[in-house]
Scaffold this active site. Sequence first.
Site, mmCIF file in Angstrom:
data_model
loop_
_atom_site.group_PDB
_atom_site.id
_atom_site.type_symbol
_atom_site.label_atom_id
_atom_site.label_comp_id
_atom_site.label_asym_id
_atom_site.label_seq_id
_atom_site.Cartn_x
_atom_site.Cartn_y
_atom_site.Cartn_z
ATOM 1 N N PHE A 1 -43.998 -25.737 20.354
ATOM 2 C CA PHE A 1 -43.680 -27.112 20.353
ATOM 3 C C PHE A 1 -42.492 -27.305 19.585
ATOM 4 O O PHE A 1 -41.643 -28.417 19.427
ATOM 5 C CB PHE A 1 -44.733 -28.099 20.032
ATOM 6 C CG PHE A 1 -45.889 -28.373 20.987
ATOM 7 C CD1 PHE A 1 -45.698 -29.037 22.175
ATOM 8 C CD2 PHE A 1 -47.136 -27.585 20.698
ATOM 9 C CE1 PHE A 1 -46.956 -29.326 22.886
ATOM 10 C CE2 PHE A 1 -47.891 -27.778 21.541
ATOM 11 C CZ PHE A 1 -47.915 -28.503 22.847
ATOM 12 N N TYR B 1 -29.866 -31.635 24.545
ATOM 13 C CA TYR B 1 -31.339 -31.405 24.321
ATOM 14 C C TYR B 1 -31.749 -30.638 25.508
ATOM 15 O O TYR B 1 -32.523 -29.758 25.453
ATOM 16 C CB TYR B 1 -31.987 -32.749 24.141
ATOM 17 C CG TYR B 1 -33.492 -32.713 24.427
ATOM 18 C CD1 TYR B 1 -34.262 -31.778 23.747
ATOM 19 C CD2 TYR B 1 -34.195 -33.187 25.441
ATOM 20 C CE1 TYR B 1 -35.673 -31.660 23.998
ATOM 21 C CE2 TYR B 1 -35.437 -33.057 25.811
ATOM 22 C CZ TYR B 1 -36.298 -32.424 24.899
ATOM 23 O OH TYR B 1 -37.530 -32.467 24.915
ATOM 24 N N HIS C 1 -39.156 -43.677 21.998
ATOM 25 C CA HIS C 1 -39.980 -43.894 23.228
ATOM 26 C C HIS C 1 -40.631 -45.148 23.725
ATOM 27 O O HIS C 1 -41.098 -46.096 23.025
ATOM 28 C CB HIS C 1 -41.382 -43.027 23.049
ATOM 29 C CG HIS C 1 -40.967 -41.356 23.110
ATOM 30 N ND1 HIS C 1 -41.750 -40.695 22.758
ATOM 31 C CD2 HIS C 1 -39.875 -40.856 22.970
ATOM 32 C CE1 HIS C 1 -41.232 -39.226 22.504
ATOM 33 N NE2 HIS C 1 -39.966 -39.588 22.903
ATOM 34 N N ARG D 1 -40.213 -44.068 35.712
ATOM 35 C CA ARG D 1 -40.507 -42.835 35.054
ATOM 36 C C ARG D 1 -41.815 -42.418 34.934
ATOM 37 O O ARG D 1 -42.774 -43.224 35.006
ATOM 38 C CB ARG D 1 -39.944 -42.898 33.258
ATOM 39 C CG ARG D 1 -38.664 -43.323 33.294
ATOM 40 C CD ARG D 1 -38.045 -42.045 33.492
ATOM 41 N NE ARG D 1 -36.234 -42.317 33.089
ATOM 42 C CZ ARG D 1 -35.616 -42.659 33.960
ATOM 43 N NH1 ARG D 1 -35.740 -43.190 35.433
ATOM 44 N NH2 ARG D 1 -34.117 -42.844 33.455
#
Length: 328
Positions: A72, A140, A188, A220
């Site tokens: 991660f 990214y 977020h 989304r």
Amino acid sequence: MAVLVTGGAGYIGSHTVAELLAKNEEVVIVDNLEQGHREAVLGGKLYVGDIRDKDFLDTVFRENAIDAVIHFAANSLVGESMQNPAKYYHNNVYGTLCLLEKMNEHGVNKIVFSSTAAAYGEPENIPILETDRTLPTNAYGETKLAMENMMKWFDAAHGIKYVSLRYFNAAGAHESGRIGEDHDPETHLVPIILQVALGQRPHISVFGEDYATPDGTCIRDYIHVSDLADAHILAVKKLLRGGESRIYNLGNGIGFSVKEVIEIARQVTGHPIPAVVEARRAGDPAVLVASSERTREELGWRPKRDRLERIIASAWAWHQSRPTGYEA
């Protein structure tokens, strides 16, 4: 099995550690705590250090009989990646190179990678398929795709088998209430909405309501973080059974609009959550929803917490108990 989780003190990483511990697996965690939180690690063996430090990685691999890695550790802010791409290439790409080199040296040949559907860029199809073209529109996504490609060639050269999981929006919090989402800065949608309900923001900004969607706002995928954790563990087990390298999408297959998320958050929190419509953000596609049919068929992944009400309710419980995050 013994699993090394890099970035295991971060949001998704810590939830994956929690699920591994619940299954009585041996867990080793590596995190430099730049973005992660020591308090989010509910157990296992934590090493504080950076995956770009090869001597540090040598120590981790020497001291533990690792069967597989779940990776991660990465920077993940789209806007920041466009302003400082060097940071993303150094941490994400070079960090992964260091990790793969040390895995190869220490005979560890299984890795599950937390990738992103941002690797696709502007979607060709909705829902997005694993076979669709990859053309990232930000640094990214480009670094995550580079990490995937690196794994492909390490597999070809050294037999390091990998599973790459591409997904969009993790949300929610662990059912125990002990761990949840705490980013600085927060970018977020779900936690930002809940900050409005907590009185920490005056309103939620809706960036555009003239998209070609039923209510005009962007759509989304939102997946409960513990369901994502389950998928990573299933992927590890697939590799340990001798499975070949593979790329999988993780998605609900339908998606939710910004207005739908806000409205359900109003119902869950009982707060009016004022919304202010602002100009569109550059580069925001109308709909980003990933197909997870391959994942369901080949990994047997079945989201257990896929109702948006449940996802937001779990996040709300966490944010109410920790309104200022782990450092409270």
